[in-house]
Design a protein around this motif. Structure first.
Motif, short mmCIF file in Angstrom:
data_model
loop_
_atom_site.label_atom_id
_atom_site.label_comp_id
_atom_site.label_asym_id
_atom_site.label_seq_id
_atom_site.Cartn_x
_atom_site.Cartn_y
_atom_site.Cartn_z
N SER A 120 31.74 54.59 30.09
CA SER A 120 32.28 54.82 31.42
C SER A 120 32.47 53.51 32.18
O SER A 120 32.82 53.50 33.34
N ARG A 121 32.20 52.41 31.50
CA ARG A 121 32.40 51.12 32.14
C ARG A 121 33.85 50.68 31.91
O ARG A 121 34.38 50.87 30.82
N SER A 122 34.46 50.13 32.92
CA SER A 122 35.84 49.68 32.74
C SER A 122 35.83 48.34 32.01
O SER A 122 34.81 47.69 31.88
N LEU A 123 37.01 47.96 31.51
CA LEU A 123 37.13 46.70 30.76
C LEU A 123 36.70 45.52 31.62
O LEU A 123 36.15 44.57 31.15
N TYR A 131 46.87 40.62 32.28
CA TYR A 131 45.75 41.56 32.31
C TYR A 131 45.05 41.37 33.63
O TYR A 131 44.68 40.26 34.00
N ARG A 132 44.93 42.46 34.36
CA ARG A 132 44.38 42.34 35.70
C ARG A 132 43.06 43.11 35.77
O ARG A 132 43.01 44.30 35.49
N SER A 133 42.00 42.40 36.11
CA SER A 133 40.73 43.09 36.35
C SER A 133 40.30 42.72 37.76
O SER A 133 40.96 41.93 38.43
N GLU A 167 45.68 48.35 33.12
CA GLU A 167 45.22 47.01 33.52
C GLU A 167 46.28 45.95 33.22
O GLU A 167 46.19 44.83 33.70
N PHE A 168 47.26 46.30 32.37
CA PHE A 168 48.28 45.33 32.00
C PHE A 168 49.48 45.50 32.93
O PHE A 168 50.05 46.59 33.02
#
Lengths: 291, 557
Positions: A288-291, B20-22, B67-68
């Motif tokens: 459940s953790r995001s990247l 890639y965006r976090s 995320e991309f």
């Protein structure tokens, strides 16, 4: 539109309540620890209990000028003090039993997965048997067999809960044992204990850890249920559950406070643990953790 | 493959940049990627892991993870920018005119639906006007087209009842259901055996010739590119390194990176027994001394080994199982590298595990260094358990993720019975020899690259002081350039440490370069064996020839 709104609401709700739940849980723990200092009365000490002031309504002033803010129970014990002391028992029972159940369950799961064969079959059939019966039934059978007492309650909860940890851990351990690093370790002639403790267990323990907070909530509820049914902690050491139970007979005559206030305290505790537990679980769970 | 260059391209990427965006950062994964695809063209997109080749494919089919983000540039389909269209139009375009084929044929079909149902579902989505009968007819037609035998019976089969090659054919049929203009094929043959790969590539080429569809073929395999691509785009770290027609690029690469990439591809020599490949020069020097060991007694003799995997639980299924290994006999000379070659399911890994002592043979015997070994005698103090070490295929799974590298190696040293004071010394000597910096000792496996992890695995195996190392496809999870390094290290390890090695692989060229004798496995039996000169030059075994023919011609000398 409306589904969007509900979705947003669902995502918002827990996040908003988590800081509150954490604060509430923190308060519960502090209060439980400090009970002997802050409680106006020691409900275990028979000398402090005034039988003649039994079943006093909330706000009644006692003989020595002390106000029973939440009233007294049928034996004349101050409800505030009963809640504070009851909290100690509830937390003690649940924390100790959950911790031991986790250790027992994880060990059983890892051992079953590693040794396989009849060991695995035996352990997992016991797990199956237990998980196929209702929790409360297993607990009742255990209590009836073991007899009353706080240590027996803890034992009963452990018996109920280890199976869940066992099953979850075995599944993960099996997939870990299929990985080549364990093959490599097996080629090094390490003692079995070392393979299990250093290689299999650390890599299989994560899902069991995520279960702990949830099971803690279950343990409190289970202890309260058992006490409510009169099979729990003895009457002279009231937990939240047994206090609710003790007040049950007074409900008919309108003396609601004996059951209501300990009940509310219990509700708040279980809710706080579940919210915080769910939050911890999702943080621990890599999926459940995001990247 | 008629290709009109003057024609406007069907698909163009113009300075496509994707990031890639976090929460913490924005990192570009593709930088200014330009490419164009004409009708009827097969465009190969090649690069090592992390090159961004799959991101290009996913951007075109619209399967990028949220995320991309496309930060600049554009994707033009028939001259129209995809970003300019509204969502509905873009989705319609992608579902009708751009189709996709993925790598893993076991994952890209729904296991609970018959292939006919999955195919008709796709056809209905593409052409809703067809009647039920017409849809079914079209499904059968497509199955026939992709070379599924007796399609009307197969129509009712479930994915698990088909072989890997057949499944991938069904996936291609589904991709064709909407008569697309472009198929994006992401590693379509990487999970298949070489002989099957050849057939699937053949099919793709026929489809292009017949229907004029264009294919973007994302792959890491130069062999695949050389077999079917018209043009190639070489990618590295999100940039296009080189771009050109396949023939020109393979024969006259301009960029040093492309040259390195091509040089790292092992080549199969079938013309003569002479070893002239410069890539594996070091290894070859080592095995040049092999004249002598041939006369010495074998360090490992396997005779008549048979293995069938156990019954299902409680003996519920009494169906007799096909043995995984049947009457296997082979031997390994001291100081030599012996190759075991076979396709998936041939039992080549199983024999490796039996020799190492991780599995038990049902029949037959294994003699190591003159002593017959079985599970019980291996476990005894001073027994052979661990004197055979293994190096595994997937380095990501071969190291305990929760132990620092130093701890993993220390366990191995202790087993190798070096006194603990010498442990550090032993580790540092090996680390140095394998080109691993000492700072790695405190790192965890996930902080290392695949090649580095595999070096650690080699170090672990060597530190245990084995007599024999079984290397089970040690490079097939690695990039080609890394593969060359690892193979070289394995060759050195054998010559320097005085150990013998069993090298299990599906790659003929690799085995040829490294091994002094080779066994060919098929369906759990040894079907052919001998020196590389014999196997690749004179062997008349039909299966051996078939394996050799499946190699891309471009990389055969």
């Amino acid at each position: 539109m409306s589904t969007d709104f509900i979705e947003t609401l669902r995502r918002r709700m827990p996040t908003g309540s988590i800081p509150f739940s954490k604060a509430l849980l923190g308060t519960y723990i502090l209060v439980a620890l400090a009970a002997p200092i802050i409680a106006p009365q020691n409900p275990y000490d028979l000398l402090q209990i005034r039988g003649w002031e039994a079943s006093a309504a909330p706000g009644t002033m006692g003989g020595d000028g002390y106000i029973y803010w939440l009233g007294t129970d049928g034996l004349g014990r101050d409800i505030v003090s009963t809640i504070l002391y009851g909290l100690r028992i509830s937390l003690l029972v649940s924390i100790v039993s959950t911790a031991i159940a986790a250790v027992v369950g994880v060990t059983a799961g890892v051992v079953a997965a590693y040794f396989g064969g009849w060991v695995d079959a035996l352990v997992m059939r016991i797990v199956d048997l237990q998980l196929s019966l209702p929790t409360i039934l297993v607990a009742l059978i255990a209590i009836v067999t073991l007899g009353p007492g706080i240590d027996r309650i803890i034992l009963a909860i452990i018996i109920v809960q280890w199976a869940t940890y066992g099953r979850v851990t075995r599944a993960v351990a099996l997939s870990e044992i299929g990985k080549s690093y364990l093959d490599a370790v097996r080629l090094l002639r390490l003692p079995k204990k070392r393979i299990l403790l250093r290689h299999v267990m650390p890599n299989s323990i994560a899902p069991a850890l995520t279960l702990i907070p949830i099971e803690l909530g279950h343990a409190i509820a289970l202890e309260a249920t058992l006490s409510f049914l009169g099979l729990g902690v003895p009457i002279d050491k009231p937990s939240l559950g047994s206090t609710v139970a003790a007040g049950f007979q007074y409900l008919m005559t309108g003396q609601y406070w004996i059951s209501l206030f300990p009940g509310l305290a219990l509700l708040g505790l279980i809710a706080a643990i579940n919210f915080v537990g769910e939050d911890t679980r999702s943080k621990l769970d890599p999926r459940s953790r995001s990247l | 493959m008629i290709k009109d260059i003057t024609q406007k391209p069907l698909l163009e990427l113009k300075k496509l940049t994707i990031s890639y965006r976090s929460r913490s950062q924005t990192r570009p994964v593709l930088r200014n990627v330009d490419l164009s695809l004409h009708r009827g063209e097969i465009l190969g997109l090649i690069g090592e892991s992390g090159a961004g080749k799959s991101t290009v494919g996913n951007a075109i089919i619209g399967l990028l993870a949220p995320e991309f983000v496309q930060t600049s540039g554009s994707i033009l389909f028939e001259g129209r920018a995809l970003e300019g269209m509204d969502e509905q139009e873009r989705d319609a375009l992608r579902s009708r005119r751009i189709a996709a084929i993925f790598q893993d044929h076991t994952m890209s079909l729904d296991p609970l639906m018959s292939i006919g149902a999955q195919l008709t579902e796709a056809i209905r989505a593409a052409c809703p006007d067809l009647s039920g009968k017409q849809t079914r007819g079209r499904a059968i037609e497509l199955l026939t087209r992709v070379g599924i035998e007796s399609p009307s019976e197969r129509y009712h089969s479930y994915p698990h009842q088909l072989s890997g090659g057949q499944r991938q054919r069904v996936v291609i049929a589904i991709a064709l259901s909407g008569t697309p203009d472009i198929i994006v094929a992401d590693e379509p043959t990487s999970a298949l055996d070489a002989t099957i790969q050849k057939q699937i590539l053949q099919l793709l080429r026929e489809l292009v010739a017949e229907t004029g569809v264009s294919i973007i073929l994302v792959t890491h395999d130069m062999g695949v590119i050389s077999e079917i691509a018209d043009t190639v785009v070489v990618m590295r770290d999100g940039n296009v390194v080189e771009h050109g027609s396949t023939a020109t690029l393979l024969d006259h690469p301009v960029e040093p990176y492309t040259r390195d990439l091509l040089a790292a591809v092992p080549r199969l020599r079938i013309s003569s027994g002479k070893r002239t490949d410069p890539t594996f020069a070091v290894v070859n020097n080592a095995s040049a001394d092999d004249e002598e060991p041939a006369k010495r007694a074998a360090i490992l003799v396997v005779s008549g080994v048979t293995k069938a995997f156990g019954r299902t639980s409680f003996g519920w299924s009494r169906k007799p199982r096909k043995p995984a290994l049947q009457d296997i006999s082979l031997e390994l000379k001291p100081g030599a590298i012996t190759g075991i070659v076979g396709e998936s399911g041939s039992g080549k890994s199983t024999i490796g595990r039996i020799i190492a002592g991780l599995e038990t043979a049902c029949e037959g015997e294994i003699v190591i260094d003159g002593t017959r070994v079985d599970v019980a005698s291996r476990r005894q103090p001073g027994g052979m358990l661990g004197r055979v070490q293994m190096i595994f295929q997937d380095p990501a799974m071969s190291l305990n993720p929760r132990l620092p590298i130093g701890d993993t190696l220390a366990e191995s040293v202790r087993f190798g019975s070096a006194p603990s004071t010498d442990a550090r010394l032993a580790i540092s000597v090996i680390m140095d020899r394998l080109g691993l910096p000492m700072t790695f000792l405190t790192r965890y496996p996930h902080q290392l690259s695949g090649g580095q992890k595999q070096r650690v695995c080699i170090a672990r195996a060597l530190l245990a002081k084995p007599r024999i190392i079984v290397a089970d496809e040690p490079t097939s999870a690695l990039d080609v350039s890394v593969q060359a390094e690892i193979v070289e290290l394995l060759g050195q390890a054998v010559s320097q440490e005085g150990i013998s090695m069993l090298f299990i692989s599906h790659d003929l060229a690799l085995v040829q370069a490294l091994c002094s004798s080779i066994y060919i496995f098929q369906n759990g039996s040894v079907v052919d064996g001998g020196s590389p000169e014999f196997i690749f030059g004179r062997s008349t075994n039909a299966y051996t020839r078939c394996l050799i023919d499946a190699r891309p011609e471009r990389f055969t000398i």
